[in-house]
Write an enzyme that holds these catalytic residues in place. Structure first.
Site, PDB file in Angstrom:
ATOM      1  N   HIS A  39       0.812  -1.206   0.000  1.00 25.60           N
ATOM      2  CA  HIS A  39       0.000   0.000   0.000  1.00 25.60           C
ATOM      3  C   HIS A  39       0.851   1.265   0.000  1.00 25.60           C
ATOM      4  O   HIS A  39       0.412   2.306  -0.496  1.00 25.60           O
ATOM      5  CB  HIS A  39      -0.930  -0.013   1.216  1.00 25.60           C
TER       6      HIS A  39
ATOM      7  N   SER B 194      -0.163  -0.601  -5.688  1.00 25.31           N
ATOM      8  CA  SER B 194      -0.297  -1.903  -6.345  1.00 25.31           C
ATOM      9  C   SER B 194       0.182  -1.837  -7.786  1.00 25.31           C
ATOM     10  O   SER B 194       0.000  -0.820  -8.478  1.00 25.31           O
ATOM     11  CB  SER B 194      -1.750  -2.367  -6.308  1.00 25.31           C
TER      12      SER B 194
ATOM     13  N   LYS C 183     -15.164  -8.251  -5.814  1.00 24.46           N
ATOM     14  CA  LYS C 183     -14.364  -9.138  -6.659  1.00 24.46           C
ATOM     15  C   LYS C 183     -13.596 -10.149  -5.809  1.00 24.46           C
ATOM     16  O   LYS C 183     -13.547 -11.344  -6.136  1.00 24.46           O
ATOM     17  CB  LYS C 183     -13.396  -8.324  -7.518  1.00 24.46           C
ATOM     18  N   ASP C 184     -13.003  -9.705  -4.707  1.00 22.43           N
ATOM     19  CA  ASP C 184     -12.285 -10.616  -3.819  1.00 22.43           C
ATOM     20  C   ASP C 184     -13.229 -11.622  -3.167  1.00 22.43           C
ATOM     21  O   ASP C 184     -12.875 -12.789  -2.963  1.00 22.43           O
ATOM     22  CB  ASP C 184     -11.555  -9.823  -2.727  1.00 22.43           C
TER      23      ASP C 184
ATOM     24  N   GLU D  34       6.076 -33.707   0.776  1.00 19.33           N
ATOM     25  CA  GLU D  34       4.788 -33.250   0.291  1.00 19.33           C
ATOM     26  C   GLU D  34       4.946 -32.633  -1.098  1.00 19.33           C
ATOM     27  O   GLU D  34       6.030 -32.192  -1.490  1.00 19.33           O
ATOM     28  CB  GLU D  34       4.198 -32.210   1.248  1.00 19.33           C
TER      29      GLU D  34
END
Length: 381
Positions: free
Chosen positions: A203, A207, A229-230, A273
């Site tokens: 921030h 961005s 949107k998120d 993994e």
């Protein structure tokens, strides 16, 4: 009334960073993955704390306490499956997040610090995931702890001392399990702190966006546009996540981990993994143990050099057709390394792994530095 609320210090921070934060208007769904990574971290923290209430970090009881959680604790099976598969979901989200950063040049000035901090978070994630995998104390967990910690013996002089310190003795035993449990419980909180700093740095610098250009004059508030949107991305992600939790909870794990750890019986084929497989393939492709271990760590640490070696004046690959080809080759190469990591270390897998490893390191050390200059020459021509 609203103005007085906004003047409160905490509400001011929330307002500045989550509501009125000026966001480039052209962000795509690929910019959702940072938010999804934060949601994954929250899920892991909540389920991990709940599981720790019932887990016993003792070599005679660890496996049994895990089974107790699955069978006797109310909704314990759900907590464990969410936590176990949540680690995989976390890595899927973060790998896509990193891939987006590589494609759109999010490591370029002025976001070098943001990128490097993200790599540190990735390293902490890997350490936390490894420590947590050992806690089950199944057959694969025990031998993964033995094999991975033994890598440090490759370092001359100090190698054996490091291994003894990690083990808390002269073998993987109760002291090892207690240390791993303590560190596994602590690390997510360190990751959370680093993630807050990471978000604050994003921030502060602003961005990035798909075009890779300044969007100072074309920004809109985060809420409600990108909040919606998120949220849409989160719903889609939870559907994907839920499929593994409810319908295929052991798909991403290893069947040998449902056998109690036995130091007297070595598994026929020890594999980590899935999210460690590419780095594991690089390790096994190098015959020399020390060089292999160094390459293993370098496979992640090499991401730190990107802000310093990039020479391109253009961030986004939308305007870099040559880089697009090399980037997608890197993605294919990484997937190939993941496949090779789960194969038996023999011909032809070893030779293919060597070629794939060369390309992986060449992308960061050779292609990225040279490509920027080449693209500049082509534009001038």
């Amino acid at each position: 009334m609203i103005l007085s609320i906004k003047k409160q210090p905490l509400m001011q921070v929330v307002n500045d960073h989550l509501i009125e934060y000026p966001t480039p208007s052209n962000l795509t769904l690929f910019w959702n993955y940072g938010f999804l990574a934060g949601m994954c971290l929250a899920i892991q923290l909540i389920t991990g704390i709940a599981l720790a209430m019932h887990y016993t970090p003792h070599i005679d009881l660890a496996f049994l306490s895990t089974e107790h959680i699955m069978r006797d604790v109310n909704n314990g099976w759900l907590l464990r499956y969410i936590h176990a598969n949540g680690a995989s979901m976390f890595f899927i989200v973060v790998y896509i997040h990193i891939g987006r950063g590589l494609y759109y040049g999010s490591y370029a000035e002025p976001r070098g610090f943001v990128w490097c901090l993200g790599v540190v978070i990735l390293l902490l994630m890997m350490a936390t995931a490894f420590l947590g995998y050992v806690l089950v104390w199944g057959q694969m967990s025990f031998w993964a702890a033995t094999v991975i910690t033994n890598f440090f013996t490759a370092f001359p002089v100090i190698g054996d001392k490091i291994v003894t310190f990690l083990w808390g003795g002269f073998s993987v035993d109760n002291a090892t399990l207690n240390r791993f449990f303590s560190l596994h419980y602590l690390c997510p909180f360190i990751i959370a702190g680093a993630a807050v700093v990471h978000m604050a740095a994003v921030h502060f610098d602003g961005s990035n966006n798909p075009l890779g250009i300044s969007s100072i004059s074309d920004k809109i508030s985060f809420f409600p546009y990108f909040f919606i949107k998120d949220t849409l991305g989160l719903v889609a992600f939870l559907i994907f996540f839920s499929y593994f939790v409810y319908f295929s909870p052991n798909f991403l794990g290893h069947t040998d981990n449902y056998i109690p750890g036995n130091p007297m019986v070595t598994p026929a084929h020890i594999v980590p993994e899935w999210y460690f497989l590419p780095a594991y393939a690089i390790l096994r492709s190098i015959p020399n143990k020390l060089l292999g271990v160094l390459a293993l760590f370098a496979a992640v640490l090499i991401l730190l050099i990107l802000p310093f070696v990039t020479t391109s004046e253009v961030r986004s690959s939308l305007y870099r057709p040559l880089h697009q080809k090399f980037f997608w080759l890197l993605v294919a190469d990484y997937i190939l390394l993941g496949y090779l990591g789960q194969q038996v270390p023999e011909s032809p897998f070893t030779e293919i792994g060597q070629v794939a490893s060369i390309y992986y390191f060449a992308y960061f050390l050779v292609i990225i530095p040279i490509l920027g200059r080449l693209e500049k020459s082509l534009r001038l021509a």
